[in-house]
Design an enzyme around this catalytic site. Sequence first.
Site, PDB file in Angstrom:
ATOM      1  N   LEU A   1      50.362  37.902  28.930  1.00 33.38           N
ATOM      2  CA  LEU A   1      49.530  36.705  29.109  1.00 33.38           C
ATOM      3  C   LEU A   1      49.180  36.095  27.748  1.00 33.38           C
ATOM      4  CD1 LEU A   1      47.232  38.227  31.862  1.00 33.38           C
ATOM      5  CD2 LEU A   1      48.926  36.413  32.200  1.00 33.38           C
TER       6      LEU A   1
ATOM      7  N   HIS B   1      47.451  50.669  33.488  1.00 32.08           N
ATOM      8  CA  HIS B   1      48.552  51.062  32.596  1.00 32.08           C
ATOM      9  C   HIS B   1      48.863  52.546  32.814  1.00 32.08           C
ATOM     10  CE1 HIS B   1      51.218  50.887  29.171  1.00 32.08           C
ATOM     11  NE2 HIS B   1      50.716  52.056  28.801  1.00 32.08           N
TER      12      HIS B   1
ATOM     13  N   ASN C   1      50.640  49.767  43.629  1.00 34.03           N
ATOM     14  CA  ASN C   1      49.217  49.661  43.261  1.00 34.03           C
ATOM     15  C   ASN C   1      48.516  48.612  44.117  1.00 34.03           C
ATOM     16  OD1 ASN C   1      48.279  51.456  40.936  1.00 34.03           O
ATOM     17  ND2 ASN C   1      50.314  50.771  40.265  1.00 34.03           N
TER      18      ASN C   1
ATOM     19  N   ARG D   1      54.623  27.427  27.721  1.00 32.99           N
ATOM     20  CA  ARG D   1      53.601  28.372  28.135  1.00 32.99           C
ATOM     21  C   ARG D   1      52.326  27.666  28.615  1.00 32.99           C
ATOM     22  NH1 ARG D   1      52.134  33.747  29.168  1.00 32.99           N
ATOM     23  NH2 ARG D   1      54.286  34.315  28.958  1.00 32.99           N
TER      24      ARG D   1
ATOM     25  N   ASN E   1      43.595  45.599  34.073  1.00 33.14           N
ATOM     26  CA  ASN E   1      45.003  46.001  34.122  1.00 33.14           C
ATOM     27  C   ASN E   1      45.086  47.506  34.364  1.00 33.14           C
ATOM     28  OD1 ASN E   1      47.902  45.824  33.636  1.00 33.14           O
ATOM     29  ND2 ASN E   1      47.514  46.762  31.636  1.00 33.14           N
TER      30      ASN E   1
ATOM     31  N   GLY F   1      54.872  46.994  43.910  1.00 32.17           N
ATOM     32  CA  GLY F   1      53.557  46.730  44.497  1.00 32.17           C
ATOM     33  C   GLY F   1      52.860  47.934  45.105  1.00 32.17           C
TER      34      GLY F   1
ATOM     35  N   GLU G   1      46.951  56.537  39.162  1.00 27.11           N
ATOM     36  CA  GLU G   1      46.865  55.083  39.328  1.00 27.11           C
ATOM     37  C   GLU G   1      46.245  54.661  40.658  1.00 27.11           C
ATOM     38  OE1 GLU G   1      50.239  52.675  38.060  1.00 27.11           O
ATOM     39  OE2 GLU G   1      51.148  54.447  37.200  1.00 27.11           O
TER      40      GLU G   1
ATOM     41  N   ASP H   1      47.328  45.833  25.858  1.00 24.11           N
ATOM     42  CA  ASP H   1      46.704  47.136  26.165  1.00 24.11           C
ATOM     43  C   ASP H   1      45.587  47.513  25.189  1.00 24.11           C
ATOM     44  OD1 ASP H   1      48.589  47.353  28.235  1.00 24.11           O
ATOM     45  OD2 ASP H   1      50.019  48.400  26.952  1.00 24.11           O
TER      46      ASP H   1
HETATM   47  C1  GAR Z   1      52.822  50.916  37.547  1.00 25.50           C
HETATM   48  O1  GAR Z   1      53.148  52.217  37.131  1.00 25.50           O
HETATM   49  C2  GAR Z   1      51.897  50.247  36.548  1.00 25.50           C
HETATM   50  O2  GAR Z   1      50.973  51.126  35.977  1.00 25.50           O
HETATM   51  C3  GAR Z   1      52.888  49.776  35.515  1.00 25.50           C
HETATM   52  O3  GAR Z   1      53.977  49.283  36.276  1.00 25.50           O
HETATM   53  C4  GAR Z   1      54.054  50.010  37.512  1.00 25.50           C
HETATM   54  C5  GAR Z   1      54.077  49.032  38.657  1.00 25.50           C
HETATM   55  O4  GAR Z   1      54.284  49.686  39.880  1.00 25.50           O
HETATM   56  N1  GAR Z   1      52.323  48.790  34.652  1.00 25.50           N
HETATM   57  C6  GAR Z   1      52.628  48.700  33.357  1.00 25.50           C
HETATM   58  O5  GAR Z   1      53.465  49.394  32.808  1.00 25.50           O
HETATM   59  C7  GAR Z   1      51.852  47.631  32.604  1.00 25.50           C
HETATM   60  N2  GAR Z   1      52.014  47.793  31.190  1.00 25.50           N
HETATM   61  P1  GAR Z   1      53.865  49.016  41.260  1.00 25.50           P
HETATM   62  O6  GAR Z   1      54.485  47.622  41.294  1.00 25.50           O
HETATM   63  O7  GAR Z   1      54.480  49.916  42.287  1.00 25.50           O
HETATM   64  O8  GAR Z   1      52.363  48.965  41.343  1.00 25.50           O
END
Ligand code: GAR
Length: 208
Positions: free
Chosen positions: A94, A110, A14, A66, A108, A12, A181, A151
Amino acid sequence: MLNLTVLVSGGGTNLQAVIDAIASGEITDTRIGLVISNKKDAYALTRAKDAGIETLYLSPKDFENREDYDKAMIGAIDEKGTDLIVLAGFLVVLSPEFTDHYRGKIINIHPSLIPSFCGNGYYGLKVHEKVLERGVKVTGATVHFVDSGTDTGPIIMQKAVSVKNNDTAQILQRRVMEEAEWIILPKVINAIAHGNVRLEEKKAYVIE
Ligand code: GAR
């Protein structure tokens, strides 16, 4: 006021970047109404609770199919009057029914420069392992609208990050988070909150 539901699966950071950006005033006219996790013990849930945000645990594993999971997700999201769904490290793919229901209302983050190092099997640390394996010198992060593919939705914002010779996947992951990010996700949310993101058929633009 833009009302967010944030979907998470892990640490978490982000989500924390968005919480902090709202607290500091970097993001305005925005609140997080709900955080949903598919993992019961995700640290992201602790971060949400600490910030006084309502949380919900909903996993596809606890539903027969689902369709029932989608119904529960849509019910919870709509009950909160959600304007925008933010996938912040949400690692459940999803269904097209879900993404079609919220067309233009899901974003999202990425951890690569899409269309490189994305799609099925590219998530979390795996993305950075593949980047190092291939030996590219520049990577980064992308915020995009979510469509029914993995994506493949319209790109809203990207930021490049250098790959260094002695990087490990963990070191690179941290640099991509810090330099890209945690910066572009709050920026995009703030732009959407102020009507400054235009979505066309296949492309999206931030109006400066
Ligand atoms: C982040 O690096 C995000 O960009 C990635 O997972 C991590 C989650 O970290 N997402 C993906 O790879 C989606 N395809 P966080 O829980 O610390 O935010």
